[in-house]
Motif scaffolding. Sequence first.
Motif, PDB file in Angstrom:
ATOM      1  N   GLY A   1       0.797  -1.207   0.000  1.00 37.03           N
ATOM      2  CA  GLY A   1       0.000   0.000   0.000  1.00 37.03           C
ATOM      3  C   GLY A   1       0.833   1.262   0.000  1.00 37.03           C
ATOM      4  N   ASN A   2       2.122   1.182   0.328  1.00 37.47           N
ATOM      5  CA  ASN A   2       2.961   2.381   0.361  1.00 37.47           C
ATOM      6  C   ASN A   2       3.662   2.569  -0.973  1.00 37.47           C
ATOM      7  OD1 ASN A   2       2.390   2.858   3.067  1.00 37.47           O
ATOM      8  ND2 ASN A   2       4.080   1.575   3.756  1.00 37.47           N
ATOM      9  N   SER A   3       3.839   3.826  -1.357  1.00 40.48           N
ATOM     10  CA  SER A   3       4.552   4.099  -2.600  1.00 40.48           C
ATOM     11  C   SER A   3       6.056   3.978  -2.367  1.00 40.48           C
ATOM     12  CB  SER A   3       4.210   5.493  -3.128  1.00 40.48           C
ATOM     13  OG  SER A   3       4.633   6.467  -2.214  1.00 40.48           O
TER      14      SER A   3
END
Length: 83
Positions: A1-3
């Motif tokens: 979910g994190n870039s």
Amino acid sequence: GNSVTLMPIHAELTTLQAAEILNVSRTDLIKLLESGEISFRKVGNHRRILYQDLREYQNKINAKRRETLAELATQAQALNMGY
């Protein structure tokens, strides 16, 4: 979910990019630059920060945080604060 961002360590960043990486305001970053905490160079009126220098600063600050937290934990245990 994190870039995730990949960046070469020799890349130069603008003050805005560097501030975003450190999660500080641009004004606070400039204070760090002018105080000599982080190395930079000027291109005309613009400051440029090497990504590697920014990472070294982050590592130094994180090490100080860990050291301080360890000291606080030791003190809390010595005082039987339940931590």
